[in-house]
Design an enzyme around this catalytic site. Structure first.
Site, PDB file in Angstrom:
ATOM      1  N   GLY A  41      75.136  24.271  48.673  1.00  0.00           N
ATOM      2  CA  GLY A  41      74.816  24.517  50.004  1.00  0.00           C
ATOM      3  C   GLY A  41      74.804  23.175  50.890  1.00  0.00           C
ATOM      4  O   GLY A  41      75.004  22.148  50.589  1.00  0.00           O
ATOM      5  N   GLY A  42      74.547  23.574  51.971  1.00  0.00           N
ATOM      6  CA  GLY A  42      74.311  22.359  53.108  1.00  0.00           C
ATOM      7  C   GLY A  42      73.303  21.808  52.857  1.00  0.00           C
ATOM      8  O   GLY A  42      73.078  20.355  53.207  1.00  0.00           O
ATOM      9  N   MET A  43      72.093  22.159  52.514  1.00  0.00           N
ATOM     10  CA  MET A  43      70.838  21.641  52.254  1.00  0.00           C
ATOM     11  C   MET A  43      70.512  21.204  50.759  1.00  0.00           C
ATOM     12  O   MET A  43      69.794  20.205  50.446  1.00  0.00           O
ATOM     13  CB  MET A  43      69.438  22.139  53.004  1.00  0.00           C
ATOM     14  N   LYS A  61      66.337  24.540  42.426  1.00  0.00           N
ATOM     15  CA  LYS A  61      67.286  24.299  43.738  1.00  0.00           C
ATOM     16  C   LYS A  61      66.710  22.786  44.065  1.00  0.00           C
ATOM     17  O   LYS A  61      65.389  22.496  44.454  1.00  0.00           O
ATOM     18  CB  LYS A  61      66.913  25.166  45.004  1.00  0.00           C
ATOM     19  N   ASP A 155      66.269  32.111  58.182  1.00  0.00           N
ATOM     20  CA  ASP A 155      67.889  31.861  57.924  1.00  0.00           C
ATOM     21  C   ASP A 155      68.120  33.171  57.025  1.00  0.00           C
ATOM     22  O   ASP A 155      68.937  33.056  55.842  1.00  0.00           O
ATOM     23  CB  ASP A 155      67.735  30.441  56.997  1.00  0.00           C
TER      24      ASP A 155
END
Length: 664
Positions: A41-43, A61, A155
């Protein structure tokens, strides 16, 4: 593996990555062996990993390089991870651990094999209101638990809602958006927008500040997407979409899917009100409103004016009341009537349509009717109607909707199912952090699902919160204690070693929390394990007093014994000749030291030589090892005989003693 362009995907789908990843194979924090990447993902990127300490598969993660370089971010990340880890709920992805391995910031989480809500939307949306609310119920339950604990997700989006292969629904990434966004400027025209822009509450776009109502807004947008299959605001750029969130209301779902009850539109409008003061205060309040709407749907209510009015935000009700009619000069056909009594719009035709002319019939030829054609027409109509009715029956008519009975007592749930024409069957119970003991925690089929009319719905009753007592671990080996924790649904934390004079090495002295403490599943328990008696470095006592040595040994937890006593010409009586082990050796408390103690030199009896000639006396004494000195006694006559001796005859003296002889 497919990934939505707007965010992460946590669920494992079995896809393969096109290029090798440098993280694959790496050992993080000397504990997590990183496997294949399952989402990006973006992060962050998510990897399947093995927890070597507990021998279980987890999801790790890993924040993208650069995020972990900022010490302030790392501190925020740790703080938010700890807060998320305290959140224990069956619909929340559990956070096991967090760490920073040489700048690589990571989270270790529960691995959920399955797919995301995004996949469900692609395949099933638009879906029925009952089905949409059934999907949202566990999501809101998770958010409600977080809001009660003071956590805001920030989010909420379909990509962060994971659906396991066994049907469990889990919400992921609590606290992550806050860790990234703290102290960051958020505006509609500049800075960074944290979160997927399609689900951002207006206040997040304008000021970046959020509370539980921002999660409520995002949940309302997700509900809109489930009902319609589309997002409420679209634009060519994220800024355009963000602008619409601030300046445009989310449209009513019925504008895209006609036929939806007005109270469903009102529910979406309440959750997505641009003024956050008009939204439910938190997810628990929205969940209650979802239950109200779900009950109305289950009862087949097409319109409920009171429920619609209660859910519609005040501002929208005022705007609706103040809106002018299309033609201000035309009389209101409903003037003086109670609008709440109307269940359908009424259409009025001002000019009736002229009658359709009938074809003329020749006067000389009467109309003929074919009985055969009429019969065939009737048969065809009956077949069509029968086929339609049959198709309707097999495809839809014989089905009903599973009513929502979650949270009810067994008796109330059985009664509600019976009223719906269904039979209740009690299945296996299940633990729940939120549903009290004895109340319904789940149904099969799920609430809102289709079930054969007269069919069976299995209800699962809550066992209450899942808790386990710490077993008695004292006296076990460390390995046996870890096995006992695993068997007791708890996890092993850390081991602290401690010297003990009473507990053998490798045996558990105590646990923290102590035995009998009630904990959540997989809660860590730390052990204190014995290293045995503390070692002692022996002092060298050779040539020193044996009694003083014995006192020192006792004070240091040692025992001593005198193995033997021996004559010694070099060591005084009562002093130590030797010790075993020797001085300087490291021993343990409880060990024994063996001593050999001196009796001093061995004594010899002095013979009497009085009256003997000096030469004979000297030879006799020197043969026995004595030294001899002489002197003339007072009044000596010079005869050369011994008149006196010292020590005297019969005395016991050490060899080498000097004997003084007096001559006459």
């Amino acid at each position: 593996m497919q990934r939505d362009e707007h965010g992460d995907r946590h669920a494992r789908t079995g896809g393969a990555e096109a290029a090798p990843d440098p993280m694959t194979g790496r050992l993080l924090d000397r504990r997590y062996r990183i496997g294949s990447r399952i989402a990006r993902g973006g992060m962050a990127s998510v990897y399947e990993a093995t927890d070597l300490r507990l021998d279980r598969t987890v999801a790790v993660k890993v924040m993208h390089p650069g995020l972990g370089d900022d010490n302030e971010f790392a501190e925020r990340f740790v703080r938010e991870a700890r807060a998320a880890a305290r959140l224990s709920h069956p619909n929340v992805v559990a956070v096991y651990d967090q760490g920073d391995d040489d700048g690589t910031v990571f989270l270790a989480m529960e691995l959920i094999p399955g797919h995301t809500l995004r996949d469900v939307i692609r395949k099933e949306a638009p879906m029925s209101p009952a089905r949409a609310l059934a999907v949202m119920e566990p999501v809101l339950s998770a958010l409600a638990a977080a809001h009660r604990a003071g956590l805001v997700h920030r989010d909420v989006k379909p990509e962060n809602v994971l659906i396991a292969d066994d049907g469990r629904v889990k919400v992921a990434d609590f606290g992550l958006a806050k860790a990234v966004s703290t102290d960051t400027q958020h505006t509609a025209t500049g800075g960074v927008l944290i979160g997927t822009v399609s689900y951002l509450a207006p206040e997040l776009v304008v000021s970046g500040r959020a509370d539980a109502r921002a999660d409520v807004y995002a949940a309302g947008v997700v509900l809109f997407e489930l009902l319609t299959g589309t997002k409420p605001h679209e634009g060519e750029t994220p800024i355009q979409v963000a602008y619409k969130h601030v300046h445009e209301d989310v449209p009513a779902p019925s504008t895209l899917e006609p036929g939806l009850p007005a109270y469903v539109d009102a529910l979406v409008a309440r959750a997505t009100a641009r003024d956050r003061e008009l939204r439910p205060a938190d997810a628990a309040v929205l969940l209650h409103q979802v239950h109200r709407v779900g009950h109305a749907l289950a009862e087949g209510v097409l319109d409920d004016a009171d429920l619609t009015a209660d859910l519609t935000p005040i501002r929208m009700r005022l705007e609706s009341a103040e809106a002018p009619s299309p033609d201000d000069t035309a009389p209101d056909p409903f003037e003086g009537r109670d609008v709440g009594d109307m269940t359908a719009p009424i259409r009025v035709l001002e000019t009736p349509l002229p009658p359709r002319p009938r074809p003329p019939t020749p006067v000389d030829q009467p109309p003929r009717r074919s009985r055969k054609g009429l019969v065939l027409l009737l048969v065809a109509l009956l077949l069509v109607i029968g086929g339609g009715v049959g198709a309707w029956w097999f495809l839809d008519g014989r089905y009903t909707t599973t009513p929502g009975v979650l949270g009810m007592t067994q008796k109330a749930a059985e009664a509600a199912l019976e009223d719906a024409g269904l039979t209740a069957e009690v299945g296996d119970p299940a633990y729940s952090e939120t549903v009290p003991v004895g109340r319904v925690v789940g149904t099969d089929p799920d609430p809102g699902s289709r079930v054969l009319d007269g069919g069976t719905v299995t209800i699962s009753l809550s066992l209450g919160k899942e808790r386990y007592d710490v077993p008695k671990l004292k006296g076990m080996t460390e390995d046996d204690a870890q096995d006992a924790l695993s068997a007791g649904h708890l996890s092993f934390g850390t081991t602290t070693e401690k010297w003990s004079d009473t507990v053998a090495a490798g045996i558990v002295i105590s646990s923290s929390p102590k035995a009998g403490t009630t904990l959540r599943p997989d809660a860590p328990v730390d052990l204190v394990v014995s290293k045995g008696p503390q070692p002692v470095k022996l002092k060298d006592w050779v040539g020193k007093d044996a009694d003083a040595a014995a006192d020192w040994f006792t004070a240091h937890g040692l025992t001593s014994k005198v193995a033997s006593t021996e004559y010694s010409d070099d060591v005084a009586d009562g002093d130590i000749i030797s010790m075993d082990p020797p001085g300087g050796t490291t021993v343990h408390r409880g060990d024994e030291v063996s001593l050999i103690v001196s009796k001093g030199p061995e004594l010899v009896e002095v013979p009497s030589v009085r009256g003997s000639g000096i030469d004979a006396a000297r030879d006799k004494l020197e043969d026995l090892g004595f030294n001899v000195v002489t002197h003339q006694s007072p009044g000596s006559l010079g005869l050369g005989f011994v008149f006196s001796q010292s020590p005297g005859g019969g005395e016991m003296v050490a060899p080498g003693t000097t004997i003084d002889l007096g001559l006459i």
